[in-house]
Design a protein around this motif. Structure first.
Motif, PDB file in Angstrom:
ATOM      1  N   ASP A  55       0.852  -1.191   0.000  1.00  0.00           N
ATOM      2  CA  ASP A  55       0.000   0.000   0.000  1.00  0.00           C
ATOM      3  C   ASP A  55       0.886   1.239   0.000  1.00  0.00           C
ATOM      4  O   ASP A  55       1.808   1.342   0.810  1.00  0.00           O
ATOM      5  CB  ASP A  55      -0.907   0.041   1.231  1.00  0.00           C
ATOM      6  CG  ASP A  55      -2.072  -0.931   1.121  1.00  0.00           C
ATOM      7  OD1 ASP A  55      -2.230  -1.567   0.067  1.00  0.00           O
ATOM      8  OD2 ASP A  55      -2.836  -1.044   2.104  1.00  0.00           O
ATOM      9  N   GLU A  69     -11.155   5.485   1.111  1.00  0.00           N
ATOM     10  CA  GLU A  69     -10.678   5.930   2.418  1.00  0.00           C
ATOM     11  C   GLU A  69     -11.312   7.261   2.773  1.00  0.00           C
ATOM     12  O   GLU A  69     -12.126   7.807   2.030  1.00  0.00           O
ATOM     13  CB  GLU A  69      -9.149   6.032   2.418  1.00  0.00           C
ATOM     14  CG  GLU A  69      -8.451   4.691   2.261  1.00  0.00           C
ATOM     15  CD  GLU A  69      -6.970   4.773   2.612  1.00  0.00           C
ATOM     16  OE1 GLU A  69      -6.485   5.874   2.882  1.00  0.00           O
ATOM     17  OE2 GLU A  69      -6.333   3.715   2.624  1.00  0.00           O
ATOM     18  N   TYR A  82      -7.746   1.169  -5.799  1.00  0.00           N
ATOM     19  CA  TYR A  82      -7.696   2.350  -4.958  1.00  0.00           C
ATOM     20  C   TYR A  82      -8.752   2.183  -3.866  1.00  0.00           C
ATOM     21  O   TYR A  82      -9.917   2.521  -4.059  1.00  0.00           O
ATOM     22  CB  TYR A  82      -7.998   3.624  -5.753  1.00  0.00           C
ATOM     23  CG  TYR A  82      -7.126   3.850  -6.975  1.00  0.00           C
ATOM     24  CD1 TYR A  82      -5.847   3.301  -7.070  1.00  0.00           C
ATOM     25  CD2 TYR A  82      -7.580   4.617  -8.040  1.00  0.00           C
ATOM     26  CE1 TYR A  82      -5.048   3.517  -8.184  1.00  0.00           C
ATOM     27  CE2 TYR A  82      -6.793   4.844  -9.158  1.00  0.00           C
ATOM     28  CZ  TYR A  82      -5.528   4.287  -9.226  1.00  0.00           C
ATOM     29  OH  TYR A  82      -4.741   4.505 -10.331  1.00  0.00           O
ATOM     30  N   THR A 123      -5.004   5.906  -1.424  1.00  0.00           N
ATOM     31  CA  THR A 123      -4.079   4.777  -1.308  1.00  0.00           C
ATOM     32  C   THR A 123      -4.030   3.999  -2.610  1.00  0.00           C
ATOM     33  O   THR A 123      -5.059   3.731  -3.231  1.00  0.00           O
ATOM     34  CB  THR A 123      -4.495   3.842  -0.161  1.00  0.00           C
ATOM     35  OG1 THR A 123      -4.432   4.551   1.073  1.00  0.00           O
ATOM     36  CG2 THR A 123      -3.586   2.626  -0.075  1.00  0.00           C
ATOM     37  N   ARG A 138      -2.979   0.366  -3.952  1.00  0.00           N
ATOM     38  CA  ARG A 138      -2.682  -1.000  -3.526  1.00  0.00           C
ATOM     39  C   ARG A 138      -2.300  -1.831  -4.750  1.00  0.00           C
ATOM     40  O   ARG A 138      -3.074  -1.942  -5.700  1.00  0.00           O
ATOM     41  CB  ARG A 138      -3.866  -1.635  -2.811  1.00  0.00           C
ATOM     42  CG  ARG A 138      -3.642  -3.094  -2.373  1.00  0.00           C
ATOM     43  CD  ARG A 138      -4.758  -3.549  -1.454  1.00  0.00           C
ATOM     44  NE  ARG A 138      -4.753  -2.776  -0.223  1.00  0.00           N
ATOM     45  CZ  ARG A 138      -5.820  -2.650   0.595  1.00  0.00           C
ATOM     46  NH1 ARG A 138      -6.956  -3.232   0.283  1.00  0.00           N
ATOM     47  NH2 ARG A 138      -5.725  -1.924   1.694  1.00  0.00           N
ATOM     48  N   SER A 171       0.404   5.407   0.186  1.00  0.00           N
ATOM     49  CA  SER A 171      -0.632   6.396   0.482  1.00  0.00           C
ATOM     50  C   SER A 171      -0.112   7.817   0.375  1.00  0.00           C
ATOM     51  O   SER A 171       1.099   8.073   0.481  1.00  0.00           O
ATOM     52  CB  SER A 171      -1.194   6.171   1.888  1.00  0.00           C
ATOM     53  OG  SER A 171      -1.808   4.911   1.988  1.00  0.00           O
ATOM     54  N   ARG A 200      -7.316  11.588   1.712  1.00  0.00           N
ATOM     55  CA  ARG A 200      -6.282  10.554   1.643  1.00  0.00           C
ATOM     56  C   ARG A 200      -6.585   9.605   0.489  1.00  0.00           C
ATOM     57  O   ARG A 200      -7.742   9.269   0.229  1.00  0.00           O
ATOM     58  CB  ARG A 200      -6.198   9.772   2.948  1.00  0.00           C
ATOM     59  CG  ARG A 200      -5.251   8.561   2.896  1.00  0.00           C
ATOM     60  CD  ARG A 200      -5.134   7.874   4.231  1.00  0.00           C
ATOM     61  NE  ARG A 200      -4.366   8.690   5.153  1.00  0.00           N
ATOM     62  CZ  ARG A 200      -3.033   8.680   5.258  1.00  0.00           C
ATOM     63  NH1 ARG A 200      -2.336   7.895   4.472  1.00  0.00           N
ATOM     64  NH2 ARG A 200      -2.422   9.433   6.123  1.00  0.00           N
TER      65      ARG A 200
END
Length: 208
Positions: A10, A55, A52, A61, A63, A12, A59
């Motif tokens: 991950d 979240e 994605y 992230t 993955r 971020s 933010r």
């Protein structure tokens, strides 16, 4: 970041925009000099391996699963709102994907009684500092899980001969290629000394 081949990762980042602007697009891309950003979700090299996760606001992230050595690159984030576009001119996160391999010191063919060190090597220090597990002839070595990446055989004996591989804790299925350790026995030397001794005793009896 240094991550083991075959595992997920991950990456971020946080971002912000004026409250009166609506966020309608965001993506991650592999940085390539003099090339337009390409959303990883539409990149055939990442098909089925990129997502994605949803979240909290502000933010994002990335993955990536089933990491490959070819995934080693710098990753950046971009987003668009109803009023502006952020193209991420700043440096992103550099990811290095590494495999495992076994190195035998001093050499892979030794004589019993020597000290032998097997080292589980990666091309960069793994980010999560894992414990290592050793295998001999496909069976795990008793007490082999260790935060250090070395297995010391001192003194080495015939029972240590065989094929060795290593893995990290939580990913035992991701083993290194095997490395064969050959241990040469000293019995020939002992036998030769015994024969010399018998020959000397036989000659002594005849002389007497």
């Amino acid at each position: 970041m240094c991550v083991l081949q075959g595992t997920p990762v991950d990456i971020s980042c946080t971002h912000s925009h004026p409250p009166d602007a609506k966020l309608y697009y965001k993506s991650w891309f592999k940085w390539r000099a003099n090339q337009e950003p390409r959303d990883l979700q539409s990149d055939s090299g990442y098909k089925g391996r990129v997502e994605y996760p949803v979240e909290e606001t502000g933010r994002s992230t990335l993955r990536i699963t089933d990491l490959r050595v070819t995934d080693s690159a710098e990753y950046r984030f971009t987003f668009k709102t109803s009023k502006h576009e952020w193209k991420s001119i700043l440096h992103g996160t550099t990811l290095t994907v590494t495999g495992l391999r076994v190195e035998v010191t001093p050499v892979a063919t030794v004589t019993e009684g020597q000290r032998v060190t097997l080292t589980c090597i990666t091309s960069c220090p793994l980010a999560d500092k894992p414990s290592y597990i050793w295998y001999q002839n496909n069976g795990s070595v008793t007490g082999s899980e260790n935060p250090e990446n070395q297995l010391v055989l001192d003194p080495v004996g015939p029972q240590h001969a065989g094929s060795y591989s290593c893995s990290v804790r939580n990913y035992p299925h991701l083993r290194s290629p095997e490395e064969t350790l050959t241990v040469q026995c000293t019995m020939k030397v002992v036998l030769s000394l015994q024969l010399d001794s018998c020959f000397w005793l036989l000659c002594k009896d005849k002389l007497d």
